[in-house]
Design a protein around this motif. Structure first.
Motif, short mmCIF file in Angstrom:
data_model
loop_
_atom_site.label_atom_id
_atom_site.label_comp_id
_atom_site.label_asym_id
_atom_site.label_seq_id
_atom_site.Cartn_x
_atom_site.Cartn_y
_atom_site.Cartn_z
N THR A 1 2.30 53.03 15.30
CA THR A 1 3.69 53.02 14.82
C THR A 1 4.32 51.62 14.79
OG1 THR A 1 4.37 53.53 17.07
CG2 THR A 1 4.21 55.40 15.53
N SER A 2 3.60 50.62 15.31
CA SER A 2 4.19 49.27 15.27
C SER A 2 4.02 48.73 13.85
CB SER A 2 3.47 48.34 16.25
OG SER A 2 2.16 48.10 15.79
N ARG B 1 6.91 52.71 7.06
CA ARG B 1 7.36 53.54 8.18
C ARG B 1 7.53 55.01 7.81
NH1 ARG B 1 11.82 49.99 11.63
NH2 ARG B 1 10.36 48.41 12.38
N ALA C 1 1.92 57.49 19.97
CA ALA C 1 2.45 56.51 19.02
C ALA C 1 1.75 55.19 19.38
CB ALA C 1 3.95 56.38 19.19
N ALA D 1 3.05 51.64 20.78
CA ALA D 1 4.49 51.90 20.99
C ALA D 1 5.13 50.73 21.72
CB ALA D 1 4.67 53.18 21.79
N THR E 1 6.48 48.64 19.20
CA THR E 1 7.16 49.34 18.11
C THR E 1 8.67 49.21 18.30
OG1 THR E 1 5.34 50.93 17.92
CG2 THR E 1 7.47 51.63 17.03
N ASN F 1 12.27 50.10 18.82
CA ASN F 1 12.72 51.30 19.56
C ASN F 1 13.41 52.34 18.67
OD1 ASN F 1 11.67 50.40 21.91
ND2 ASN F 1 13.60 49.69 22.80
N TYR G 1 12.95 52.99 15.48
CA TYR G 1 11.94 53.73 14.70
C TYR G 1 11.13 54.65 15.62
CZ TYR G 1 7.83 54.69 11.84
OH TYR G 1 6.81 55.33 11.17
N LEU G 2 10.76 54.12 16.80
CA LEU G 2 9.97 54.93 17.74
C LEU G 2 10.74 56.21 18.09
CD1 LEU G 2 7.39 55.04 19.50
CD2 LEU G 2 8.66 53.88 21.30
N ILE H 1 3.57 57.31 25.02
CA ILE H 1 4.13 56.02 24.58
C ILE H 1 3.20 54.91 25.09
CG2 ILE H 1 6.23 54.57 24.67
CD1 ILE H 1 6.67 57.34 23.39
N LYS I 1 12.42 50.86 27.28
CA LYS I 1 11.95 51.61 26.09
C LYS I 1 11.98 53.12 26.37
CE LYS I 1 8.69 49.68 23.54
NZ LYS I 1 9.18 49.62 22.15
#
Ligand code: KIV
Ligand code: ZN
Length: 498
Positions: free
Chosen positions: A104-105, A117, A142, A145, A148, A150, A152-153, A170, A185
């Motif tokens: 997800t980053s 994204r 994810a 993470a 990534t 925050n 969007y995460l 995470i 996070k």
């Protein structure tokens, strides 16, 4: 959703830990580790990544059959075929979990997936929904993470929980986060994700900057209730968060008000078993399970400990299964004593296998007065390799001052005998040169470490070797009271793998 004081222990020794080059186990060995993990009291065993190889698939199947209490988890990418294969591998699990996910980053989204994204978010949701068709318990990871964004995460986490994820992992995949940052996070997710109470938030930290345990703890302090860990902290690169460290932190710091269901007295035996089966030595100063973790050597410390053990000791070694009063075995010890000691160390053997280990034990006891736990583990490991295709029939090496070291060797290759002799710059070099005359392959030794097991000039020594052949890397291990024999053994171990 959960008892809020309970931290679930998700062990990934057999998946992330086993990904380390040279640490691969066969299915029988994995079952042995899985059973030891069950006895240790872990909540989840990540048994493998079934689509990655037939061996991994079979291991997940066999572990699912062999283990009763822990949930058995299988890893997948966010790919339908992966999920189908994982579900098939889990079909015998009493409690099965599919662990699916995607990076997800922005690093992963741009460079790994060449995507954006929104598309990644859709793929994440689709994978969770698809996995839910097979099992009720679906964990989403994810990947990366830690790096990534925050906001969007939080969107991803909210969407996958809505899609049915029971656990959301995470991972700090690259081990980059600072503890404060990682804690923040997790806190951000608790503050911004609608429905977060419907899932367990999990940590999965890597140790690239030596902060895996600190990051895991910060995650837990901010609400994560599952942590993904490995025994001895083994894992890709600098490793994963070490199980024994997190468990003993939570046990020692009662003020945190958190608990696990780990039987801490099994920590040391399990650590030794994994180290032994994976040929991965535990560094002597490793917290909790290192050889020196409870050794007080300076005079001031020894004096303090003798007056009151709490002056320098925050953990009773017996609480983690280290028994300083354990019986040291000798040539007069019988089968039962050896079997009992092996069981304490987490190795369950019976019948013919016990007999074979006992005969090796007697041979060693003839050479070495006292047999310690690490010697016994080496014996059980050596027995695993007795069915090799190439074996040493006999070996003679001489060296000394004012003479050229020379070695002669006879190899048994599938029942046929081959002899050779050579010189070298020492007895080990001469023996390997002799070996090379028989096994005519281009094999380069990249790493070669020799380590004593306990103490004394009659000690057993362990040799770890990394070699390269045809562009591939192989790892070998040997052990003996004789340095030359142990070295040749490690080389032969590599050759058998090639
Ligand atoms: O480190 C990581 O991100 C992982 C995932 C596959 C869970 O191991
Ligand atoms: Zn990982």
């Amino acid at each position: 959703m959960t008892d809020n004081n309970r931290v679930y222990i998700f062990d990934t020794t057999l998946r992330d830990g086993e990904q380390v080059p040279g640490c691969q186990l066969n299915t029988v060995e994995k079952i042995q580790v899985a059973k030891a993990l069950e006895e240790l009291g872990v909540d989840v065993i990540e048994a493998g990544f079934p689509i990655s190889s037939p061996g991994d698939f079979q291991s997940v199947v066999e572990i699912s059959k062999a283990v009763t209490w822990p949930t058995i988890c299988a890893l997948t990418r966010a790919v339908e075929k992966d999920i189908d294969v994982a579900a098939e591998a889990l079909k015998y699990a009493k409690r099965g979990r599919i662990h699916t996910g995607i990076g997800t980053s922005d690093y992963h989204i741009q460079y790994k997936f060449n995507s954006n994204r929104e598309e990644i978010l859709e793929r994440a949701v689709r994978a969770v929904k698809y996995a839910k068709k097979h099992v009720e318990d679906v964990e989403f990871y994810a990947e990366d993470a830690g790096r990534t964004d925050n906001e969007y995460l939080a969107r991803v986490v909210e969407a996958v929980i809505k899609a049915g994820a029971t656990v959301v992992n995470i991972p700090d995949t690259t081990g980059y986060c600072l503890p404060e940052e990682f804690g923040a996070k997790i806190q951000y997710l608790f503050d911004h994700v609608d429905g977060i109470e419907n899932a367990i938030i999990s940590t999965h930290c890597h140790n690239d900057l030596g902060m895996a345990t600190a990051n895991t703890l910060e995650g837990i302090r901010h609400g994560a209730r599952q942590c993904e860990v490995t025994l001895n902290g083994i894992g890709e690169r600098a490793g994963n968060t070490s199980l024994e460290e997190v468990v003993m932190i939570l046990k020692s710091h009662k003020e945190l008000g958190l608990d696990t269901h780990i039987n801490t007295r099994r920590l040391y035996p399990c650590s030794r078993m994994v180290s032994n089966l994976m040929n991965m030595p535990v560094q002597p100063n490793k917290a909790i399970v290192g050889k020196n973790a409870f050794a007080h050597s300076s005079g001031i410390h020894q004096d303090g400990v003798l007056k009151n053990v709490q002056t320098y000791e925050i953990i009773d070694p017996q609480d983690v299964g280290i028994d300083h009063n354990s019986i040291v075995l000798t040539a007069r010890s019988g089968h039962a004593a050896l079997k009992h000691r092996l069981e304490i160390l987490g190795v369950k053997v019976d019948g013919e296998r016990l007999d074979r280990i006992y005969q090796e034990f007697l041979r060693l006891a003839d050479k070495k007065k006292e047999i310690h736990d690490d010697d016994i583990l080496l014996l059980s490991g050596a027995e695993r390799t007795s069915d090799r295709h190439i074996k040493v029939d006999w070996l003679q090496a001489t060296s000394g001052i004012g003479m050229k070291p020379v070695a002669s060797i006879c190899l048994d290759i599938a029942g046929e005998k081959f002899e050779a002799a050579a010189t070298g710059n020492g007895p080990v070099d001469a023996s390997i040169n002799a070996l090379r005359q028989i096994i005519k392959r281009q094999v380069t030794i990249n790493e070669f470490t020799i380590q004593g097991v306990s103490k004394g000039a009659d000690d057993n020594c362990k040799v770890h070797m990394q070699v390269e052949a045809d562009g591939r890397i192989y790892y070998g291990f040997g052990a003996s009271t004789d340095i030359v024999t142990a070295s040749v053994d490690a080389y032969i171990d590599c050759i058998n793998k090639i």
